[in-house]
Design an enzyme around this catalytic site. Structure first.
Site, PDB file in Angstrom:
ATOM      1  N   SER A  87      -4.866   5.160   5.601  1.00 31.71           N
ATOM      2  CA  SER A  87      -4.358   3.606   5.601  1.00 31.71           C
ATOM      3  C   SER A  87      -4.223   3.217   4.272  1.00 31.71           C
ATOM      4  O   SER A  87      -3.317   2.331   3.902  1.00 31.71           O
ATOM      5  CB  SER A  87      -5.580   2.946   6.180  1.00 31.71           C
ATOM      6  OG  SER A  87      -5.891   3.032   7.407  1.00 31.71           O
ATOM      7  N   HIS A 115      -5.935  -3.613   2.305  1.00 38.22           N
ATOM      8  CA  HIS A 115      -6.384  -4.703   3.149  1.00 38.22           C
ATOM      9  C   HIS A 115      -7.238  -5.764   2.883  1.00 38.22           C
ATOM     10  O   HIS A 115      -8.329  -5.903   3.587  1.00 38.22           O
ATOM     11  CB  HIS A 115      -7.071  -3.762   4.325  1.00 38.22           C
ATOM     12  CG  HIS A 115      -6.241  -2.607   5.091  1.00 38.22           C
ATOM     13  ND1 HIS A 115      -5.539  -1.652   4.323  1.00 38.22           N
ATOM     14  CD2 HIS A 115      -5.951  -2.678   6.323  1.00 38.22           C
ATOM     15  CE1 HIS A 115      -4.993  -0.850   5.129  1.00 38.22           C
ATOM     16  NE2 HIS A 115      -5.190  -1.294   6.477  1.00 38.22           N
ATOM     17  N   PHE A 166     -14.936  -3.145   1.661  1.00 33.32           N
ATOM     18  CA  PHE A 166     -15.869  -2.353   1.406  1.00 33.32           C
ATOM     19  C   PHE A 166     -16.051  -1.984   0.078  1.00 33.32           C
ATOM     20  O   PHE A 166     -17.138  -1.708  -0.456  1.00 33.32           O
ATOM     21  CB  PHE A 166     -15.629  -1.029   2.327  1.00 33.32           C
ATOM     22  CG  PHE A 166     -15.365  -1.235   3.631  1.00 33.32           C
ATOM     23  CD1 PHE A 166     -16.485  -2.089   4.422  1.00 33.32           C
ATOM     24  CD2 PHE A 166     -14.531  -0.818   4.451  1.00 33.32           C
ATOM     25  CE1 PHE A 166     -16.198  -2.186   5.806  1.00 33.32           C
ATOM     26  CE2 PHE A 166     -14.302  -1.189   5.813  1.00 33.32           C
ATOM     27  CZ  PHE A 166     -15.186  -1.643   6.394  1.00 33.32           C
ATOM     28  N   ARG A 185       0.759  -1.172  -0.025  1.00 33.55           N
ATOM     29  CA  ARG A 185      -0.043   0.058   0.029  1.00 33.55           C
ATOM     30  C   ARG A 185       0.768   1.268  -0.110  1.00 33.55           C
ATOM     31  O   ARG A 185       0.712   2.330  -0.741  1.00 33.55           O
ATOM     32  CB  ARG A 185      -0.987   0.130   1.063  1.00 33.55           C
ATOM     33  CG  ARG A 185      -0.359  -0.162   2.558  1.00 33.55           C
ATOM     34  CD  ARG A 185      -1.496  -0.014   3.665  1.00 33.55           C
ATOM     35  NE  ARG A 185      -0.829  -0.613   4.894  1.00 33.55           N
ATOM     36  CZ  ARG A 185      -1.177  -0.189   5.986  1.00 33.55           C
ATOM     37  NH1 ARG A 185      -1.993   0.774   5.907  1.00 33.55           N
ATOM     38  NH2 ARG A 185      -0.648  -0.582   7.070  1.00 33.55           N
ATOM     39  N   ASP A 216      -7.885  -6.599  13.375  1.00 29.69           N
ATOM     40  CA  ASP A 216      -9.265  -5.953  13.113  1.00 29.69           C
ATOM     41  C   ASP A 216     -10.236  -6.945  13.345  1.00 29.69           C
ATOM     42  O   ASP A 216     -11.557  -6.765  13.221  1.00 29.69           O
ATOM     43  CB  ASP A 216      -9.335  -4.984  11.973  1.00 29.69           C
ATOM     44  CG  ASP A 216      -8.790  -3.729  12.016  1.00 29.69           C
ATOM     45  OD1 ASP A 216      -8.870  -3.057  13.135  1.00 29.69           O
ATOM     46  OD2 ASP A 216      -8.613  -2.818  11.119  1.00 29.69           O
ATOM     47  N   GLU A 238     -18.947   4.368   0.830  1.00 27.69           N
ATOM     48  CA  GLU A 238     -18.438   3.578  -0.327  1.00 27.69           C
ATOM     49  C   GLU A 238     -19.259   3.571  -1.738  1.00 27.69           C
ATOM     50  O   GLU A 238     -18.753   3.609  -2.426  1.00 27.69           O
ATOM     51  CB  GLU A 238     -17.689   2.241   0.124  1.00 27.69           C
ATOM     52  CG  GLU A 238     -16.930   2.243   1.265  1.00 27.69           C
ATOM     53  CD  GLU A 238     -17.424   2.321   2.700  1.00 27.69           C
ATOM     54  OE1 GLU A 238     -18.640   2.455   2.829  1.00 27.69           O
ATOM     55  OE2 GLU A 238     -16.588   2.784   3.451  1.00 27.69           O
ATOM     56  N   ARG A 281      -2.445  -5.059   3.657  1.00 31.76           N
ATOM     57  CA  ARG A 281      -1.779  -4.018   4.888  1.00 31.76           C
ATOM     58  C   ARG A 281      -0.618  -4.436   5.103  1.00 31.76           C
ATOM     59  O   ARG A 281       0.215  -3.378   5.607  1.00 31.76           O
ATOM     60  CB  ARG A 281      -2.707  -4.382   6.030  1.00 31.76           C
ATOM     61  CG  ARG A 281      -2.299  -3.650   7.561  1.00 31.76           C
ATOM     62  CD  ARG A 281      -3.301  -3.733   8.739  1.00 31.76           C
ATOM     63  NE  ARG A 281      -2.994  -3.494   9.843  1.00 31.76           N
ATOM     64  CZ  ARG A 281      -2.196  -4.167  10.790  1.00 31.76           C
ATOM     65  NH1 ARG A 281      -2.487  -5.377  10.816  1.00 31.76           N
ATOM     66  NH2 ARG A 281      -1.787  -3.787  11.915  1.00 31.76           N
TER      67      ARG A 281
END
Lengths: 324, 275
Positions: A37, A109, A83, A10, A117, A58, A167
């Site tokens: 993020s 992610h 999402f 990322r 998470d 989203e 991530r």
């Protein structure tokens, strides 16, 4: 892959996006309150007029990106994979793919390496959800260098794309300046007994597994398959024909993702045993990324085990109706 | 396109378009009659009276753009586009047929003049915002008009998009609410009430102009006022009648997704010929 440098996908996506923005004024970026993020924050600080934070919305983000594309822009829309692919699936279908609009959905992610998470944030269905959509290209890079090359390539190639990053930092496998070819897999290691076809973090684990298998006297080939759609059918058929046994490995449900896609090709064109390594019909849980990968059977050891099974199936005495 | 400013002239065009809509729907045997008739006066005012557009400049960078978020009103849009010359009127008879350029809901790849594909309710305003944002980045002067149904505002995404337009201070977008009060299952107020709808849009940061959506001078001045609003988006809140123009279709939820029989078509055409 002990001792190999690891780099964040990322971080790389964010840096390359800013670089592309410098060169192409038509590139615009959208995020849904996760820019720090997803690393679109780098682009946002350099080109605030071309960055749109859509807030926690989203569905609106994806349809707005479609509108920007209809208006001639090249929108990159980023949020977490769960999402982008799940919450906004119908917007991806109706607003983007139906009209074949030039929207790049760059989701970070992906997979279970989201870790702590927990299951609500671990996208293990996204490849399947995106792969079924007409006009959509689905890319899952195996490392940071491949992420950089893929990001550059999709910016200059027309059409909807789902690019899945992660991530975590992944070991570097691909050379720094290698060009990305959409729809092409690549043999990273040759082998004659079984072929392991992998994407994302599982490519490095496949290389580890092949090393282990060699020590056991099994010659395993490894194919990195970053484009899940359109799939490199020729290479898959070639691997099936030359090894007679396939293992797929993905950080995703074994239903609908890379494993299913490969099995579809193999079944129709070159039937040989296919064993799929991935998440087996479950949701994940909180935990450390490496722990979770081992716990849910997405480790090098799981690939080794699957390779044994595939080779054993191949070598079973011919039964009625079985080709080999 | 050469625009018409005379309300009487526009009313005549709208009447002829109603005839096209009813013939098209009777021929196809499926499609949305009520919502096409409630929208047609506004569409007529936009396409024949106000919008900078035309089949000779389909991709002109400064054109005005229309998005039919309530995509089931496609027959109204098709009648307008055919009469503007985007495609031959003979295609209207092929609505919803295999290999027709006229899909059940607007589908931009196949129909000249359709800017974006719609039909899944709630997504059009977001797309219209995106187009308006692109126009603003390119410093283009076009306005994006987006027509929504009242039942459609039950979709959460409409409100996400309403927030986006006001947050982005998009004054090159005009929303139009075709408030005919009916949805498939009955009156909007019975299915899931949306009132106070004007206050809701104001609370989301929009200017709201309330008009009778069948009063041609009111529609024209509503469009002019909405386009002139600066610094924020504007909604034209149009009170309309579902099935407007055909007495036995007016305010009938059953004509949401029902098409006229040959008998009903004949009766409707007689009614329209006397208006």
């Amino acid at each position: 892959m002990q001792g190999v440098e690891k780099k964040s996908l990322r971080d790389t996506y964010g840096a390359i996006l800013a670089e592309i923005g410098e060169k192409n004024p038509n590139v615009v970026v959208l995020d849904a309150d996760l820019s720090s993020s997803t690393r679109t924050s780098i682009f946002a600080s350099k080109f605030p007029d071309r960055f749109f934070n859509m807030g926690v919305a989203e569905q609106d983000m994806i349809s707005t990106a479609a509108g920007l594309a209809a208006g001639g822009k090249i929108p990159f829309a980023s949020t977490f994979a769960i999402f982008a692919s799940g919450r906004a699936w119908e917007q991806v279908r109706q607003s983007v793919c139906l009209s074949n609009l030039n929207v790049k959905i760059a989701a970070s992610h992906g997979g279970i390496t989201v870790g702590e998470d927990g299951p609500s944030h671990q996208a293990l269905e996204d490849i399947a959800l995106m792969r079924v959509l007409p006009n959509m290209t689905v890319i899952v890079p195996c490392d940071a260098n491949e992420t950089a090359a893929a990001t550059r390539k999709i910016a200059s190639t027309y059409g909807p794309v789902y690019l899945r990053t992660s991530r975590e930092k992944f070991p570097l496998i691909i050379g720094k300046d290698e060009e990305f070819h959409i729809g092409k897999g690549r043999i990273l290691r040759h082998g004659s007994d079984v072929a392991i076809i992998a994407c994302g973090i599982m490519t490095s684990k496949a290389l580890d597994a092949a090393q282990k298998l060699e020590e056991e006297g099994i010659s395993a080939g490894v194919v990195n398959m970053p484009t899940i759609k359109p799939l490199d059918k020729d290479l898959i058929i070639q691997m099936a024909a030359t090894t007679g046994a396939i293992v797929t490995a993905e950080e995703h449900s074994i239903t609908g993702g890379l494993g299913s896609a490969v099995a579809e090709v193999v079944c129709e064109s070159e039937p040989v045993p296919v064993m799929r390594v991935g998440m087996k019909g479950k949701f994940g849980s909180s935990g450390k990324p490496d722990e979770l990968m081992d716990y849910y059977g997405m480790s090098a050891a799981s690939i080794v085990e699957a390779a044994h099974k595939a080779v054993a199936l191949k070598n079973e005495p011919a039964r009625n109706g079985r080709a080999r | 396109m050469k625009l018409v400013n005379d309300a009487g002239e526009l009313r005549k065009i709208a009447r002829d378009l109603r005839v096209d809509i009813l013939k098209m729907l009777a021929a196809s045997g499926s499609g949305h009659t009520g919502g096409s008739l409630s929208a047609i006066d506004i569409l007529t005012a936009l396409y024949f009276g106000r919008m900078n557009h035309g089949p000779n400049i389909p991709k002109d960078a400064d054109r005005d753009i229309f998005v039919l978020s309530k995509g089931h009103g496609a027959p109204a849009l098709y009648a307008v586009l055919a009469n503007c010359g985007y495609f031959d009127k003979s295609h209207l008879g092929t609505l919803r047929q295999l290999n027709s350029m006229l899909s059940g809901h607007p589908y931009s790849p196949s129909t000249p003049g359709v800017e974006v594909s719609t039909g899944s309710l709630g997504q059009g305003l977001s797309m219209a915002n995106g187009i308006a944002m692109a126009l603003r980045l390119d410093k283009r002067k076009g306005t994006v008009f987006c027509m929504m149904g009242d039942g459609e505002t039950q979709e959460g995404q409409i409100w996400e998009a309403a927030m986006t337009a006001s947050h982005q201070k998009l004054d090159n977008i005009v929303g139009i609410l075709d408030n005919n009060g009916l949805q498939i299952d009955g009156w909007v107020r019975d299915v899931k009430g949306i009132e106070p709808i004007g206050d809701k849009w104001r609370a989301f940061g929009w200017d709201v102009i309330e008009i009778d959506g069948h009063d041609m001078p009111a529609i024209l001045s509503g469009i002019d006022k909405a386009v002139a609003v600066k610094g924020k988006p504007c909604l034209i809140w149009a009170h309309t009648v579902k099935g407007k123009g055909v007495s036995f279709m007016e305010n009938k939820a059953s004509f949401h997704g029902l098409t006229p029989t040959q008998d009903e078509l004949a009766k409707a055409l007689v009614e329209l010929s006397t208006t």
